[in-house]
Scaffold this motif. Sequence first.
Motif, PDB file in Angstrom:
ATOM      1  N   UNK A   1       1.157  -1.399   0.453  1.00  0.00           N
ATOM      2  CA  UNK A   1      -0.010   0.535   0.117  1.00  0.00           C
ATOM      3  C   UNK A   1       0.716   1.401   0.036  1.00  0.00           C
ATOM      4  N   UNK A   2       2.010   0.955   1.312  1.00  0.00           N
ATOM      5  CA  UNK A   2       2.886   2.774   0.259  1.00  0.00           C
ATOM      6  C   UNK A   2       3.591   2.761  -0.545  1.00  0.00           C
ATOM      7  N   UNK A   3       4.340   1.548  -1.185  1.00  0.00           N
ATOM      8  CA  UNK A   3       4.802   1.596  -2.638  1.00  0.00           C
ATOM      9  C   UNK A   3       3.794   3.001  -3.636  1.00  0.00           C
ATOM     10  N   UNK A   4       2.327   2.323  -4.014  1.00  0.00           N
ATOM     11  CA  UNK A   4       0.888   1.759  -4.102  1.00  0.00           C
ATOM     12  C   UNK A   4       0.504   4.291  -3.772  1.00  0.00           C
ATOM     13  N   UNK A   5       1.395   4.305  -2.330  1.00  0.00           N
ATOM     14  CA  UNK A   5       0.850   5.298  -2.185  1.00  0.00           C
ATOM     15  C   UNK A   5       1.649   6.783  -2.495  1.00  0.00           C
ATOM     16  N   UNK A   6       3.416   6.036  -3.122  1.00  0.00           N
ATOM     17  CA  UNK A   6       4.583   6.669  -3.293  1.00  0.00           C
ATOM     18  C   UNK A   6       4.278   6.834  -4.676  1.00  0.00           C
ATOM     19  N   UNK A   7       3.663   6.095  -5.283  1.00  0.00           N
ATOM     20  CA  UNK A   7       3.378   5.996  -7.599  1.00  0.00           C
ATOM     21  C   UNK A   7       2.529   7.497  -7.224  1.00  0.00           C
ATOM     22  N   UNK A   8       1.841   7.722  -6.453  1.00  0.00           N
ATOM     23  CA  UNK A   8       0.660   8.692  -6.507  1.00  0.00           C
ATOM     24  C   UNK A   8       1.036  10.349  -5.942  1.00  0.00           C
ATOM     25  N   UNK A   9       2.343   9.781  -5.011  1.00  0.00           N
ATOM     26  CA  UNK A   9       2.417  10.794  -4.638  1.00  0.00           C
ATOM     27  C   UNK A   9       4.132  11.690  -5.203  1.00  0.00           C
ATOM     28  N   UNK A  10       4.607  10.605  -6.018  1.00  0.00           N
ATOM     29  CA  UNK A  10       5.558  11.344  -7.059  1.00  0.00           C
ATOM     30  C   UNK A  10       6.642  10.452  -6.920  1.00  0.00           C
ATOM     31  N   UNK A  11       6.438  10.037  -6.314  1.00  0.00           N
ATOM     32  CA  UNK A  11       7.998   8.890  -4.739  1.00  0.00           C
ATOM     33  C   UNK A  11       7.691   7.694  -4.994  1.00  0.00           C
ATOM     34  N   UNK A  12       8.113   7.545  -6.324  1.00  0.00           N
ATOM     35  CA  UNK A  12       8.340   5.734  -6.948  1.00  0.00           C
ATOM     36  C   UNK A  12       9.062   4.742  -5.929  1.00  0.00           C
ATOM     37  N   UNK A  13      10.397   5.074  -5.386  1.00  0.00           N
ATOM     38  CA  UNK A  13      10.817   3.589  -5.272  1.00  0.00           C
ATOM     39  C   UNK A  13      10.894   4.221  -3.774  1.00  0.00           C
ATOM     40  N   UNK A  14       9.933   4.105  -3.314  1.00  0.00           N
ATOM     41  CA  UNK A  14       9.451   4.409  -1.957  1.00  0.00           C
ATOM     42  C   UNK A  14       9.017   2.429  -1.226  1.00  0.00           C
ATOM     43  N   UNK A  15       9.494   1.831  -0.430  1.00  0.00           N
ATOM     44  CA  UNK A  15       9.523   0.624   0.203  1.00  0.00           C
ATOM     45  C   UNK A  15       8.697  -0.337  -0.781  1.00  0.00           C
ATOM     46  N   UNK A  16       9.844  -0.051  -1.592  1.00  0.00           N
ATOM     47  CA  UNK A  16       9.142  -1.161  -2.748  1.00  0.00           C
ATOM     48  C   UNK A  16       9.396  -2.713  -2.115  1.00  0.00           C
ATOM     49  N   UNK A  17       8.912  -3.584  -3.103  1.00  0.00           N
ATOM     50  CA  UNK A  17       8.859  -5.237  -1.923  1.00  0.00           C
ATOM     51  C   UNK A  17      10.046  -5.747  -2.227  1.00  0.00           C
ATOM     52  N   UNK A  18      10.550  -5.613  -3.233  1.00  0.00           N
ATOM     53  CA  UNK A  18      11.973  -6.580  -3.386  1.00  0.00           C
ATOM     54  C   UNK A  18      12.777  -5.716  -2.849  1.00  0.00           C
ATOM     55  N   UNK A  19      12.083  -4.490  -2.442  1.00  0.00           N
ATOM     56  CA  UNK A  19      13.892  -3.481  -1.761  1.00  0.00           C
ATOM     57  C   UNK A  19      15.133  -4.048  -0.505  1.00  0.00           C
ATOM     58  N   UNK A  20      16.053  -4.193  -0.607  1.00  0.00           N
ATOM     59  CA  UNK A  20      16.406  -3.952   1.357  1.00  0.00           C
ATOM     60  C   UNK A  20      16.494  -3.453   2.555  1.00  0.00           C
ATOM     61  N   UNK A  21      15.629  -2.992   3.696  1.00  0.00           N
ATOM     62  CA  UNK A  21      15.365  -1.561   3.418  1.00  0.00           C
ATOM     63  C   UNK A  21      15.941  -0.906   4.903  1.00  0.00           C
ATOM     64  N   UNK A  22      16.644   0.005   5.419  1.00  0.00           N
ATOM     65  CA  UNK A  22      16.725   0.520   6.104  1.00  0.00           C
ATOM     66  C   UNK A  22      16.003   0.683   7.184  1.00  0.00           C
ATOM     67  N   UNK A  23      14.649   0.697   7.748  1.00  0.00           N
ATOM     68  CA  UNK A  23      13.953   2.238   8.637  1.00  0.00           C
ATOM     69  C   UNK A  23      15.006   2.466   9.417  1.00  0.00           C
ATOM     70  N   UNK A  24      13.730   3.508  10.044  1.00  0.00           N
ATOM     71  CA  UNK A  24      14.946   4.882  11.174  1.00  0.00           C
ATOM     72  C   UNK A  24      14.411   5.678  10.459  1.00  0.00           C
ATOM     73  N   UNK A  25      13.276   6.584  10.871  1.00  0.00           N
ATOM     74  CA  UNK A  25      14.173   8.557  10.633  1.00  0.00           C
ATOM     75  C   UNK A  25      13.901   9.197  11.452  1.00  0.00           C
ATOM     76  N   UNK A  26      14.023   8.873  12.934  1.00  0.00           N
ATOM     77  CA  UNK A  26      13.650   9.304  14.051  1.00  0.00           C
ATOM     78  C   UNK A  26      15.215   9.452  15.055  1.00  0.00           C
ATOM     79  N   UNK A  27      16.428  10.202  14.617  1.00  0.00           N
ATOM     80  CA  UNK A  27      16.923   9.763  15.859  1.00  0.00           C
ATOM     81  C   UNK A  27      18.769  10.924  16.099  1.00  0.00           C
ATOM     82  N   UNK A  28      18.911  10.001  16.798  1.00  0.00           N
ATOM     83  CA  UNK A  28      20.292  11.816  16.837  1.00  0.00           C
ATOM     84  C   UNK A  28      21.381  10.481  17.159  1.00  0.00           C
ATOM     85  N   UNK A  29      22.416  11.399  16.477  1.00  0.00           N
ATOM     86  CA  UNK A  29      23.541  10.703  16.075  1.00  0.00           C
ATOM     87  C   UNK A  29      25.054  11.879  16.337  1.00  0.00           C
ATOM     88  N   UNK A  30      25.965  11.665  16.077  1.00  0.00           N
ATOM     89  CA  UNK A  30      27.702  11.966  16.119  1.00  0.00           C
ATOM     90  C   UNK A  30      28.420  12.162  15.227  1.00  0.00           C
TER      91      UNK A  30
END
Length: 397
Positions: free
Chosen positions: A64-93
Amino acid sequence: MTTGTGTTGTSTGAGTMRAAVVREGAFSVQEVARPEPGPGQLLLRVVRAGICGSDLHARQHTDELAALGDDLGYPGIMQPAQDVVLGHEFVGEVVAYGPRTRRRWKPGTRIVALPIVRHGDDVHMVGFDEHSPGAFAEYVVVQEAFAFDVPAGVDDDVAAFTEPLAVAWHAVRRAEIAKGRPAVVIGCGPIGLAIILMLKASGVRTIVASDYSPTRRELARACGATVVVDPRETSPWEAYELPGPVASITAYASFGITTIGRLRSVPLLPWGRLMRLGDSLGATPTGPVVFECVGVPGVLDEIFARVPLMTRVIGVGVCMQPDTVRTALALNKEVEIRYVFGYDPEEFAHVLHLLASGRVDPRPLHTGTVGLDGLAKAFADLGDPERHAKILVDPRA
């Protein structure tokens, strides 16, 4: 990618790192190539990362998220065949800089950043496609223009809440809620609780929190809700004093008859102009501001059915399934709905200031910390509202 050995601690090979990789909904901790910062970017060693509801959606609703990305103009988001490292809330050095950077911070400086990077002409959301690995890993790349140093005195666990609190702050700003107008928060998961924190910081006097979970109701109270209800026992629409005759169309019409009758009884009084003046000064009766933080089909329609007239609804919850609402309900009540998403850099920086000043304390939301090997269980545990609100990830644990 090769499968990791399952050991904990720092990376074992040069140019590699440990990361929790999602492929077709399944987690595996692997040894992967460490990302390298490109032009305008810097490399961070991840200290803490938060598990967001969007991460749960991305894992559970990949198609569903991949299909939503297509409609939003972000066609590469969460493609089922991809290896994705999640995590967008962070603090680092700070570890290293890419070319064409200002290099304004020394190595080891703690940084939080908006999770958006640009590779050439392509823009990516960090943690949602294979080209921009997220922070469920030992290292993450961020854009220098979107990075901010963490003030002294803000500890790592608190700094990790900057991004989700920026989402909440944006929602509260878009709500344009006056301090005296009641706020009703439907759903006290992490984002609902964050909105309560921000409403309190904004000085809103009446904050009604509604949730079925006893644990989340207690957290809502700890975050600053002034009225907390179990909707099975008490209607959130009856838990505050309703300002003005907006309970029903008939009450509103009766108010109009009485008011206009009095105004027109005075000869030569410009009653129409007085009405418009009162409207411009905010004297027109209104309902509450409602924050929908559930994101489940049927909730929005239920809100339309129950709210008073002239209510403003802020759509915050992410509903991944098609939903059906009776728009005639909203039309007849003149319900206004505003959907919100994300935040801007100023809002992000302002939240960091609020954390440093102590005006916002997200620590009641923090209910657990895991290492990379504990992510799969943490995702499962977050499905139980009585166990957790917000789990942070320490890649070194």
